[in-house]
Design an enzyme around this catalytic site. Structure first.
Site, PDB file in Angstrom:
ATOM      1  N   ASN A 147       6.515  -1.404   3.692  1.00 39.83           N
ATOM      2  CA  ASN A 147       7.163   0.820   2.873  1.00 39.83           C
ATOM      3  C   ASN A 147       7.342   1.684   3.980  1.00 39.83           C
ATOM      4  O   ASN A 147       7.338   2.426   3.835  1.00 39.83           O
ATOM      5  CB  ASN A 147       5.457   0.891   3.161  1.00 39.83           C
ATOM      6  CG  ASN A 147       4.960   0.782   4.478  1.00 39.83           C
ATOM      7  OD1 ASN A 147       5.721   0.630   5.578  1.00 39.83           O
ATOM      8  ND2 ASN A 147       3.404   0.865   4.297  1.00 39.83           N
ATOM      9  N   TYR A 166       0.442  -0.567  17.209  1.00 42.61           N
ATOM     10  CA  TYR A 166      -0.187  -1.228  16.347  1.00 42.61           C
ATOM     11  C   TYR A 166      -1.469  -0.736  16.226  1.00 42.61           C
ATOM     12  O   TYR A 166      -3.190  -0.645  16.229  1.00 42.61           O
ATOM     13  CB  TYR A 166      -0.149  -2.465  15.804  1.00 42.61           C
ATOM     14  CG  TYR A 166       0.811  -1.687  14.195  1.00 42.61           C
ATOM     15  CD1 TYR A 166       0.617  -1.068  13.366  1.00 42.61           C
ATOM     16  CD2 TYR A 166       2.788  -2.583  14.092  1.00 42.61           C
ATOM     17  CE1 TYR A 166       2.332  -0.325  12.249  1.00 42.61           C
ATOM     18  CE2 TYR A 166       3.272  -1.871  13.571  1.00 42.61           C
ATOM     19  CZ  TYR A 166       3.179  -0.871  12.418  1.00 42.61           C
ATOM     20  OH  TYR A 166       3.726  -0.474  11.866  1.00 42.61           O
ATOM     21  N   ARG A 176       3.683  12.721   7.387  1.00 42.53           N
ATOM     22  CA  ARG A 176       3.229  11.991   6.628  1.00 42.53           C
ATOM     23  C   ARG A 176       2.969  12.445   5.115  1.00 42.53           C
ATOM     24  O   ARG A 176       3.433  11.655   4.178  1.00 42.53           O
ATOM     25  CB  ARG A 176       1.324  12.545   7.260  1.00 42.53           C
ATOM     26  CG  ARG A 176       1.537  11.810   8.578  1.00 42.53           C
ATOM     27  CD  ARG A 176       1.524  10.103   9.052  1.00 42.53           C
ATOM     28  NE  ARG A 176       0.382   9.243   7.773  1.00 42.53           N
ATOM     29  CZ  ARG A 176       0.071   8.008   8.485  1.00 42.53           C
ATOM     30  NH1 ARG A 176       0.497   7.924   8.945  1.00 42.53           N
ATOM     31  NH2 ARG A 176      -1.083   8.150   7.864  1.00 42.53           N
ATOM     32  N   ARG A 185       8.141   6.422   0.005  1.00 44.22           N
ATOM     33  CA  ARG A 185       7.344   4.834  -0.329  1.00 44.22           C
ATOM     34  C   ARG A 185       7.264   5.494  -1.110  1.00 44.22           C
ATOM     35  O   ARG A 185       7.374   3.952  -1.866  1.00 44.22           O
ATOM     36  CB  ARG A 185       6.235   4.887   0.657  1.00 44.22           C
ATOM     37  CG  ARG A 185       5.793   4.759   2.078  1.00 44.22           C
ATOM     38  CD  ARG A 185       4.380   5.065   2.916  1.00 44.22           C
ATOM     39  NE  ARG A 185       4.816   4.401   3.939  1.00 44.22           N
ATOM     40  CZ  ARG A 185       3.926   4.217   5.168  1.00 44.22           C
ATOM     41  NH1 ARG A 185       2.980   4.887   4.675  1.00 44.22           N
ATOM     42  NH2 ARG A 185       3.810   4.320   6.127  1.00 44.22           N
ATOM     43  N   HIS A 221       6.862   4.154   9.080  1.00 42.17           N
ATOM     44  CA  HIS A 221       6.261   4.356  10.025  1.00 42.17           C
ATOM     45  C   HIS A 221       5.797   5.613  10.707  1.00 42.17           C
ATOM     46  O   HIS A 221       7.327   6.933  10.624  1.00 42.17           O
ATOM     47  CB  HIS A 221       6.229   3.727  11.589  1.00 42.17           C
ATOM     48  CG  HIS A 221       4.991   3.851  12.032  1.00 42.17           C
ATOM     49  ND1 HIS A 221       3.494   3.954  12.031  1.00 42.17           N
ATOM     50  CD2 HIS A 221       5.230   4.716  13.121  1.00 42.17           C
ATOM     51  CE1 HIS A 221       2.683   5.121  13.152  1.00 42.17           C
ATOM     52  NE2 HIS A 221       3.538   5.135  13.572  1.00 42.17           N
ATOM     53  N   LYS A 257      11.447   0.471   9.844  1.00 39.17           N
ATOM     54  CA  LYS A 257      11.155  -0.430   9.833  1.00 39.17           C
ATOM     55  C   LYS A 257      11.950  -1.246   9.726  1.00 39.17           C
ATOM     56  O   LYS A 257      12.898  -0.747   8.708  1.00 39.17           O
ATOM     57  CB  LYS A 257       9.943  -0.204   8.638  1.00 39.17           C
ATOM     58  CG  LYS A 257       8.542   0.621   8.901  1.00 39.17           C
ATOM     59  CD  LYS A 257       7.428  -0.166   8.333  1.00 39.17           C
ATOM     60  CE  LYS A 257       6.395   0.474   8.829  1.00 39.17           C
ATOM     61  NZ  LYS A 257       5.051  -0.177   7.648  1.00 39.17           N
ATOM     62  N   GLU A 274       2.550   7.359  21.219  1.00 31.44           N
ATOM     63  CA  GLU A 274       3.268   6.692  20.278  1.00 31.44           C
ATOM     64  C   GLU A 274       5.067   7.795  20.651  1.00 31.44           C
ATOM     65  O   GLU A 274       6.089   6.271  21.513  1.00 31.44           O
ATOM     66  CB  GLU A 274       3.637   6.510  19.053  1.00 31.44           C
ATOM     67  CG  GLU A 274       2.619   6.622  17.963  1.00 31.44           C
ATOM     68  CD  GLU A 274       2.768   6.384  16.480  1.00 31.44           C
ATOM     69  OE1 GLU A 274       1.709   5.804  16.315  1.00 31.44           O
ATOM     70  OE2 GLU A 274       3.367   7.122  16.499  1.00 31.44           O
TER      71      GLU A 274
HETATM   72  P1  ADP Z   1       0.158   4.058   7.725  1.00 30.28           P
HETATM   73  O1  ADP Z   1       1.687   3.175   8.968  1.00 30.28           O
HETATM   74  O2  ADP Z   1       0.062   4.080   6.625  1.00 30.28           O
HETATM   75  O3  ADP Z   1      -0.509   4.742   9.214  1.00 30.28           O
HETATM   76  P2  ADP Z   1      -1.724   1.352   9.108  1.00 30.28           P
HETATM   77  O4  ADP Z   1      -1.632   2.502  10.134  1.00 30.28           O
HETATM   78  O5  ADP Z   1      -3.025   1.564   8.335  1.00 30.28           O
HETATM   79  O6  ADP Z   1      -1.066   2.551   7.344  1.00 30.28           O
HETATM   80  O7  ADP Z   1      -0.539   0.586   8.835  1.00 30.28           O
HETATM   81  C1  ADP Z   1      -0.358   0.526   9.293  1.00 30.28           C
HETATM   82  C2  ADP Z   1       1.392  -0.288   8.593  1.00 30.28           C
HETATM   83  O8  ADP Z   1       0.373  -1.598   8.368  1.00 30.28           O
HETATM   84  C3  ADP Z   1       1.136   0.160   7.273  1.00 30.28           C
HETATM   85  O9  ADP Z   1       2.116   0.588   6.977  1.00 30.28           O
HETATM   86  C4  ADP Z   1       1.371  -1.555   6.518  1.00 30.28           C
HETATM   87  O10 ADP Z   1       3.386  -1.405   6.471  1.00 30.28           O
HETATM   88  C5  ADP Z   1       1.203  -1.972   6.742  1.00 30.28           C
HETATM   89  N1  ADP Z   1      -0.472  -2.783   5.766  1.00 30.28           N
HETATM   90  C6  ADP Z   1      -1.558  -2.109   6.004  1.00 30.28           C
HETATM   91  N2  ADP Z   1      -2.284  -2.033   5.128  1.00 30.28           N
HETATM   92  C7  ADP Z   1      -1.923  -3.308   4.717  1.00 30.28           C
HETATM   93  C8  ADP Z   1      -3.073  -4.277   3.735  1.00 30.28           C
HETATM   94  N3  ADP Z   1      -3.785  -4.429   3.515  1.00 30.28           N
HETATM   95  N4  ADP Z   1      -1.238  -5.597   3.552  1.00 30.28           N
HETATM   96  C9  ADP Z   1      -0.718  -5.642   3.954  1.00 30.28           C
HETATM   97  N5  ADP Z   1      -0.107  -4.251   4.945  1.00 30.28           N
HETATM   98  C10 ADP Z   1      -0.732  -3.586   5.139  1.00 30.28           C
END
Ligand code: ADP
Length: 166
Positions: free
Chosen positions: A128, A49, A91, A108, A131, A9, A142
């Site tokens: 974080n 997303y 993951r 992370r 992805h 990212k 994806e």
């Molecule tokens: P992941 O990336 O771990 O699969 P998600 O698909 O739920 O998680 O979310 C996509 C991305 O959106 C996350 O990696 C993070 O950067 C952001 N994100 C998710 N939930 C939150 C939240 N509650 N507040 C801020 N950013 C968030």
């Protein structure tokens, strides 16, 4: 062999830790099949997303829009990694979504510590680092969304001699 999509990212690229993170995947023996630096637009990220990742449906409009804005802070580096049960294992290496909860030893957990509250205060997606595809179906969608066939390369790694018949 299984393939998964990983994206470094904007926070990863801008912090200059691309090499450190990539090394983790390389030393675990994952094979890089494709890699490129890109600056995806809103539409591309919307498909990634929401249409594939269902982020807006799962977490709401505000978090969704913050995340899409944060993903446009700078370029990202997208890659396809291949390995045995690559989706699940990558993951595991990436760790929990919220850095505060991500275990030490995960990417992370080792490279960030921030929480959702801090991200919400500044209207950002939580930074974080990376992805990684959440499951096998998402990985296929994806990979098709981010790469075309000409961008994907086949070659042998030394790791394969330990996992494949000679
Ligand atoms: P992941 O990336 O771990 O699969 P998600 O698909 O739920 O998680 O979310 C996509 C991305 O959106 C996350 O990696 C993070 O950067 C952001 N994100 C998710 N939930 C939150 C939240 N509650 N507040 C801020 N950013 C968030």
């Amino acid at each position: 062999m299984e393939r998964t999509l990983v994206i470094f990212k904007p926070d990863c690229v801008m912090r200059g830790i691309v090499g450190l993170i990539l090394t983790r995947f390389e030393q675990a023996g994952f094979k890089i099949l494709a890699m490129k630096m890109v600056k995806p637009d809103y539409q591309h990220l919307y498909k990634h997303y929401e249409e594939i990742g269902t982020l807006k449906s799962r977490k709401g409009e505000e978090i969704f829009e913050s995340q899409l804005a944060s993903m446009q802070d700078g370029p990202v580096i997208a890659m396809i990694l291949e390995g045995i049960e690559a989706v699940e294992t990558v993951r595991k290496m990436v760790g929990e979504t919220e850095p505060k909860k991500a275990m030490p030893g995960t990417i992370r957990g080792d490279f960030a510590h921030v929480n959702y509250g801090a991200a919400a205060k500044v209207g950002r997606g939580v930074a974080n680092i990376v992805h990684a595809s959440a499951d096998k179906t998402e990985a296929v969608s994806e990979i098709n969304h981010w790469f075309n066939n000409e961008e994907i390369f086949e070659y042998k790694t030394v790791h394969e001699q330990f996992t494949q018949p000679s």
